[in-house]
Design a protein around this motif. Structure first.
Motif, short mmCIF file in Angstrom:
data_model
loop_
_atom_site.label_atom_id
_atom_site.label_comp_id
_atom_site.label_asym_id
_atom_site.label_seq_id
_atom_site.Cartn_x
_atom_site.Cartn_y
_atom_site.Cartn_z
N GLY A 198 2.07 -3.41 -2.38
CA GLY A 198 2.74 -3.93 -3.56
C GLY A 198 2.32 -5.36 -3.84
N VAL A 199 2.71 -5.86 -5.01
CA VAL A 199 2.38 -7.23 -5.42
C VAL A 199 3.68 -8.01 -5.57
N VAL A 200 3.71 -9.22 -5.03
CA VAL A 200 4.90 -10.07 -5.11
C VAL A 200 5.03 -10.57 -6.54
N GLU A 201 6.17 -10.30 -7.16
CA GLU A 201 6.42 -10.75 -8.53
C GLU A 201 7.22 -12.04 -8.58
N GLN A 202 8.18 -12.18 -7.67
CA GLN A 202 9.06 -13.34 -7.74
C GLN A 202 9.57 -13.68 -6.34
N ILE A 203 9.65 -14.98 -6.06
CA ILE A 203 10.23 -15.46 -4.81
C ILE A 203 11.72 -15.70 -5.08
N MET A 204 12.58 -15.03 -4.34
CA MET A 204 14.01 -15.12 -4.57
C MET A 204 14.67 -16.21 -3.72
N GLY A 205 14.03 -16.62 -2.64
CA GLY A 205 14.62 -17.59 -1.73
C GLY A 205 15.25 -16.91 -0.53
N HIS A 206 15.43 -17.66 0.54
CA HIS A 206 16.02 -17.16 1.78
C HIS A 206 15.26 -15.97 2.36
N GLY A 207 13.93 -15.99 2.22
CA GLY A 207 13.11 -14.93 2.81
C GLY A 207 13.14 -13.62 2.05
N LYS A 208 13.49 -13.67 0.77
CA LYS A 208 13.53 -12.45 -0.04
C LYS A 208 12.56 -12.57 -1.21
N LEU A 209 11.94 -11.45 -1.55
CA LEU A 209 10.93 -11.41 -2.61
C LEU A 209 11.17 -10.19 -3.49
N VAL B 292 9.18 -7.31 -5.21
CA VAL B 292 7.85 -6.72 -5.04
C VAL B 292 7.70 -5.50 -5.94
N ARG B 293 6.60 -5.46 -6.72
CA ARG B 293 6.27 -4.27 -7.51
C ARG B 293 5.38 -3.39 -6.65
N CYS B 294 5.90 -2.23 -6.25
CA CYS B 294 5.19 -1.35 -5.32
C CYS B 294 4.27 -0.38 -6.07
N ALA B 295 3.32 0.17 -5.33
CA ALA B 295 2.34 1.08 -5.91
C ALA B 295 2.97 2.39 -6.38
N ASP B 296 4.15 2.74 -5.88
CA ASP B 296 4.81 3.97 -6.31
C ASP B 296 5.64 3.77 -7.59
N GLY B 297 5.59 2.55 -8.16
CA GLY B 297 6.25 2.29 -9.42
C GLY B 297 7.62 1.64 -9.32
N VAL C 253 -0.76 -9.73 -2.46
CA VAL C 253 -0.64 -8.30 -2.17
C VAL C 253 -0.05 -8.16 -0.77
N VAL C 254 1.03 -7.40 -0.67
CA VAL C 254 1.72 -7.22 0.61
C VAL C 254 1.88 -5.73 0.89
N LEU C 255 2.18 -5.44 2.14
CA LEU C 255 2.47 -4.09 2.57
C LEU C 255 3.96 -4.03 2.89
N VAL C 256 4.68 -3.11 2.27
CA VAL C 256 6.12 -3.02 2.49
C VAL C 256 6.48 -1.68 3.13
N LYS C 257 7.56 -1.69 3.88
CA LYS C 257 8.09 -0.47 4.48
C LYS C 257 9.52 -0.30 3.96
N PRO C 258 9.73 0.69 3.08
CA PRO C 258 11.08 0.89 2.53
C PRO C 258 12.10 1.19 3.63
N TRP C 259 13.33 0.74 3.38
CA TRP C 259 14.41 0.99 4.34
C TRP C 259 14.74 2.47 4.38
N GLU C 260 15.36 2.90 5.47
CA GLU C 260 15.79 4.30 5.61
C GLU C 260 16.82 4.65 4.52
N PHE C 261 17.76 3.74 4.30
CA PHE C 261 18.73 3.91 3.23
C PHE C 261 18.37 2.92 2.13
N GLN C 262 18.74 3.17 0.92
CA GLN C 262 18.38 2.34 -0.23
C GLN C 262 16.87 2.17 -0.33
N SER C 263 16.12 3.22 -0.05
CA SER C 263 14.66 3.13 -0.01
C SER C 263 14.05 2.84 -1.38
N GLU C 264 14.77 3.14 -2.45
CA GLU C 264 14.27 2.87 -3.80
C GLU C 264 14.44 1.40 -4.17
#
Length: 99
Positions: free
Chosen positions: A23-34, A36-41, A63-74
């Motif tokens: 995915g591509v980082v769209e915005q820095i939210m602060g406190h270690g949160k971003l 991200v627009r992922c390749a799956d849309g 460009v970053v690699l993300v691993k969706p959470w088990e819950f709230q994966s969307e």
């Protein structure tokens, strides 16, 4: 060797494994949160884990690699890897990155 010129070392590019999405980082939210627009849309809230926080600096457009959470994966994911510009170009040429 001139000051501004850095040599590029050849190394293997980390490809997405099972359950990981580029995915591509769209915005820095602060406190270690971003945001991200992922390749799956999906646009996910990415969290930088503690072991990466001080070691790697992530900016908008990276460009970053993300691993969706088990819950709230969307909606939410953990940041696993940050690609350099050269690595992201390679991923795009090989078809891993479809953004």
């Amino acid at each position: 060797m001139s000051r501004g010129h850095q040599t590029q070392e050849v190394r293997r590019v980390r490809t997405p494994r099972r359950g990981e999405i580029p995915g591509v980082v769209e915005q820095i939210m602060g406190h270690g949160k971003l945001k991200v627009r992922c390749a799956d849309g999906h646009i996910r809230l990415g969290r930088i884990p503690g072991k990466m926080k001080k070691r790697i600096w992530i900016r908008e457009g990276d460009v970053v690699l993300v691993k969706p959470w088990e819950f709230q994966s969307e909606e939410k994911a953990d940041i696993v890897w940050r690609y350099t510009r050269t690595e992201s170009n390679w991923l795009e040429r090989k078809g891993y990155l479809k953004l």
